[in-house]
Design a protein around this motif. Structure first.
Motif, PDB file in Angstrom:
ATOM      1  N   LEU A  30     -39.358  54.122 -20.936  1.00  0.00           N
ATOM      2  CA  LEU A  30     -38.286  53.357 -21.576  1.00  0.00           C
ATOM      3  C   LEU A  30     -37.859  54.011 -22.889  1.00  0.00           C
ATOM      4  O   LEU A  30     -36.667  54.046 -23.224  1.00  0.00           O
ATOM      5  CB  LEU A  30     -38.753  51.925 -21.822  1.00  0.00           C
ATOM      6  N   LEU A  31     -38.825  54.540 -23.637  1.00  0.00           N
ATOM      7  CA  LEU A  31     -38.514  55.208 -24.899  1.00  0.00           C
ATOM      8  C   LEU A  31     -37.655  56.446 -24.663  1.00  0.00           C
ATOM      9  O   LEU A  31     -36.669  56.687 -25.383  1.00  0.00           O
ATOM     10  CB  LEU A  31     -39.821  55.586 -25.602  1.00  0.00           C
ATOM     11  N   GLU A  32     -38.001  57.227 -23.669  1.00  0.00           N
ATOM     12  CA  GLU A  32     -37.233  58.439 -23.389  1.00  0.00           C
ATOM     13  C   GLU A  32     -35.824  58.095 -22.919  1.00  0.00           C
ATOM     14  O   GLU A  32     -34.856  58.767 -23.294  1.00  0.00           O
ATOM     15  CB  GLU A  32     -37.988  59.284 -22.360  1.00  0.00           C
ATOM     16  N   GLU A  33     -35.692  57.044 -22.114  1.00  0.00           N
ATOM     17  CA  GLU A  33     -34.358  56.591 -21.702  1.00  0.00           C
ATOM     18  C   GLU A  33     -33.549  56.159 -22.923  1.00  0.00           C
ATOM     19  O   GLU A  33     -32.357  56.481 -23.047  1.00  0.00           O
ATOM     20  CB  GLU A  33     -34.472  55.435 -20.711  1.00  0.00           C
ATOM     21  N   ALA A  34     -34.201  55.435 -23.817  1.00  0.00           N
ATOM     22  CA  ALA A  34     -33.519  54.963 -25.023  1.00  0.00           C
ATOM     23  C   ALA A  34     -33.035  56.133 -25.870  1.00  0.00           C
ATOM     24  O   ALA A  34     -31.914  56.118 -26.398  1.00  0.00           O
ATOM     25  CB  ALA A  34     -34.455  54.069 -25.831  1.00  0.00           C
ATOM     26  N   ALA A  35     -33.875  57.162 -26.017  1.00  0.00           N
ATOM     27  CA  ALA A  35     -33.479  58.320 -26.811  1.00  0.00           C
ATOM     28  C   ALA A  35     -32.280  59.027 -26.193  1.00  0.00           C
ATOM     29  O   ALA A  35     -31.360  59.455 -26.904  1.00  0.00           O
ATOM     30  CB  ALA A  35     -34.657  59.278 -26.946  1.00  0.00           C
ATOM     31  N   LEU A  41     -33.886  52.758 -32.609  1.00  0.00           N
ATOM     32  CA  LEU A  41     -34.916  51.718 -32.690  1.00  0.00           C
ATOM     33  C   LEU A  41     -35.090  51.127 -31.294  1.00  0.00           C
ATOM     34  O   LEU A  41     -34.110  50.748 -30.649  1.00  0.00           O
ATOM     35  CB  LEU A  41     -34.504  50.618 -33.676  1.00  0.00           C
ATOM     36  N   VAL A  42     -36.351  51.048 -30.850  1.00  0.00           N
ATOM     37  CA  VAL A  42     -36.673  50.443 -29.554  1.00  0.00           C
ATOM     38  C   VAL A  42     -37.647  49.300 -29.786  1.00  0.00           C
ATOM     39  O   VAL A  42     -38.681  49.468 -30.457  1.00  0.00           O
ATOM     40  CB  VAL A  42     -37.273  51.473 -28.583  1.00  0.00           C
ATOM     41  N   VAL A  43     -37.328  48.131 -29.236  1.00  0.00           N
ATOM     42  CA  VAL A  43     -38.146  46.929 -29.402  1.00  0.00           C
ATOM     43  C   VAL A  43     -38.749  46.557 -28.056  1.00  0.00           C
ATOM     44  O   VAL A  43     -38.025  46.363 -27.069  1.00  0.00           O
ATOM     45  CB  VAL A  43     -37.310  45.759 -29.947  1.00  0.00           C
ATOM     46  N   TYR A  44     -40.077  46.458 -28.019  1.00  0.00           N
ATOM     47  CA  TYR A  44     -40.818  46.054 -26.819  1.00  0.00           C
ATOM     48  C   TYR A  44     -41.295  44.603 -26.965  1.00  0.00           C
ATOM     49  O   TYR A  44     -41.218  44.023 -28.035  1.00  0.00           O
ATOM     50  CB  TYR A  44     -42.030  46.963 -26.631  1.00  0.00           C
ATOM     51  N   PRO A  45     -41.870  44.033 -25.896  1.00  0.00           N
ATOM     52  CA  PRO A  45     -42.252  42.617 -25.934  1.00  0.00           C
ATOM     53  C   PRO A  45     -43.549  42.319 -26.691  1.00  0.00           C
ATOM     54  O   PRO A  45     -44.279  43.215 -27.122  1.00  0.00           O
ATOM     55  CB  PRO A  45     -42.438  42.272 -24.445  1.00  0.00           C
ATOM     56  N   GLU A  46     -43.825  41.036 -26.769  1.00  0.00           N
ATOM     57  CA  GLU A  46     -45.127  40.502 -27.181  1.00  0.00           C
ATOM     58  C   GLU A  46     -46.199  40.989 -26.202  1.00  0.00           C
ATOM     59  O   GLU A  46     -45.951  41.140 -25.005  1.00  0.00           O
ATOM     60  CB  GLU A  46     -45.056  38.973 -27.151  1.00  0.00           C
ATOM     61  N   LEU A  47     -47.411  41.213 -26.707  1.00  0.00           N
ATOM     62  CA  LEU A  47     -48.556  41.621 -25.874  1.00  0.00           C
ATOM     63  C   LEU A  47     -48.139  42.687 -24.872  1.00  0.00           C
ATOM     64  O   LEU A  47     -48.426  42.607 -23.676  1.00  0.00           O
ATOM     65  CB  LEU A  47     -49.169  40.405 -25.172  1.00  0.00           C
ATOM     66  N   ALA A  48     -47.470  43.714 -25.386  1.00  0.00           N
ATOM     67  CA  ALA A  48     -46.910  44.749 -24.521  1.00  0.00           C
ATOM     68  C   ALA A  48     -47.977  45.565 -23.817  1.00  0.00           C
ATOM     69  O   ALA A  48     -47.716  46.149 -22.761  1.00  0.00           O
ATOM     70  CB  ALA A  48     -46.008  45.673 -25.351  1.00  0.00           C
ATOM     71  N   LEU A  49     -49.191  45.632 -24.370  1.00  0.00           N
ATOM     72  CA  LEU A  49     -50.217  46.540 -23.854  1.00  0.00           C
ATOM     73  C   LEU A  49     -51.126  45.908 -22.811  1.00  0.00           C
ATOM     74  O   LEU A  49     -51.965  46.604 -22.230  1.00  0.00           O
ATOM     75  CB  LEU A  49     -51.081  47.058 -25.012  1.00  0.00           C
TER      76      LEU A  49
END
Length: 308
Positions: A30-35, A41-49
């Motif tokens: 998702l980060l690479e797609e965003a870049a 800035l990329v925001v992920y969810p709560e308890l992402a891990l």
């Protein structure tokens, strides 16, 4: 104009058996797609891990602690920080935090574009309960595993904007946004893991829950003249469905981007921080219009005290 191209990185389900490394690999995609799409800035969810472990009643402290991170970054998440630094994209994500002195928090961090952690928030409005509840269709034991956050509702200046963070149930409480609004917040970023059905009211399904989630964020954005980015972890986690509904909301309360799936999905929007200025200088000019002499009950009283 002060523009931030924001990626709201909704995530599909994390299963109980999934390793941190497997989950981070999805976050990296998702980060690479965003870049590639120009996000800074990329925001992920709560308890992402992890999966949403508060749905299980656990008594063994060691079993509880396996869901928590004792340092950040750590071996599993370091590749995410390294890639963010390489791509010059700031990131924010939620995780279960175990402090060096043994405290357990539901936390979220924010980095700068060089991968340095510049901000941390700990969830304050913990929903659910602390002991097994036979009256619920499923358990929601956040009060068992987490302590209420101890950092308040701070804001930080980064990426030439005033940014604050919330987590999940915090988004339903107007006081949280207003405290940040009084500090000039221009962007509120938050993640959530919200069951698709109310465990105490089976008639309240996904449609109603999505409506209330969106209502809380759009109203807060308008009433504080701020951008709000709400990002879900969604889909079927070990037989327990979580709703999606990730959105990006502008300072007038309009949804400018909305997720279409319950899986890994990136929303992208160029957010102009200067759009928050007009509302802050007119209808929500707090200095001119607020009447704090009448607001005492908000901080002096917790529950309802009926006067009539």
């Amino acid at each position: 104009m002060r523009k931030i191209v924001i990626g709201a990185a909704q995530m599909g389900p994390n299963q109980k058996a999934d390793s941190r490394e497997t989950i981070v690999a999805r976050m990296l995609a998702l980060l690479e797609e965003a870049a590639r799409k120009g996000c800074t800035l990329v925001v992920y969810p709560e308890l992402a891990l992890t999966t949403f472990f508060p749905r299980w009643y656990i008594e063994d402290p060691a079993e509880i602690d396996r869901w928590f991170e004792s340092e950040m970054p750590n071996a599993a998440t370091q590749p995410l920080f390294d890639k963010a630094r390489e791509l010059q994209v700031a990131i924010s994500f939620g995780y279960a935090e175990l402090t060096a002195d043994g405290h357990h928090f539901n936390s979220q961090i924010l980095t700068d574009r060089d991968g340095n952690i510049v901000a941390k928030y700990r969830k304050i409005h913990l929903p659910g309960h602390s002991e097994w509840d036979d009256e619920r269709a499923f358990q929601h034991l956040e009060k068992r595993y987490f302590e209420p956050g101890d950092l308040g509702f701070p804001v930080w200046r980064t990426q030439d904007a005033v940014i604050g963070m919330l987590i999940c149930n915090d988004r339903r409480w107007p006081e949280a946004y207003r405290v940040m609004g009084l500090q000039g917040v221009e962007l509120v970023i938050l993640g959530y893991n919200t069951p698709s059905v109310n465990s105490q009211n089976s008639a309240e399904g996904e449609e109603q829950r999505l409506y209330h989630s969106e209502l809380s964020m759009t109203a807060a954005a308008y009433q504080n003249s701020t951008w709000v980015v709400g990002v879900a972890k969604a889909g079927d986690e070990d037989g327990h469905p979580l709703m999606g509904g990730s959105i990006i909301v502008d300072p007038n309360g309009y949804v400018v981007a909305r997720a279409k799936t319950d899986g890994d999905e990136l929303l992208v929007h160029e957010c102009d921080m200067d759009l928050s200025v007009f509302g802050k200088e007119t209808i929500f000019d707090f200095a001119r219009h607020r009447r704090i002499e009448h607001y005492g009950l908000i901080t002096s009283q917790t529950g309802v005290v009926r006067k009539v």
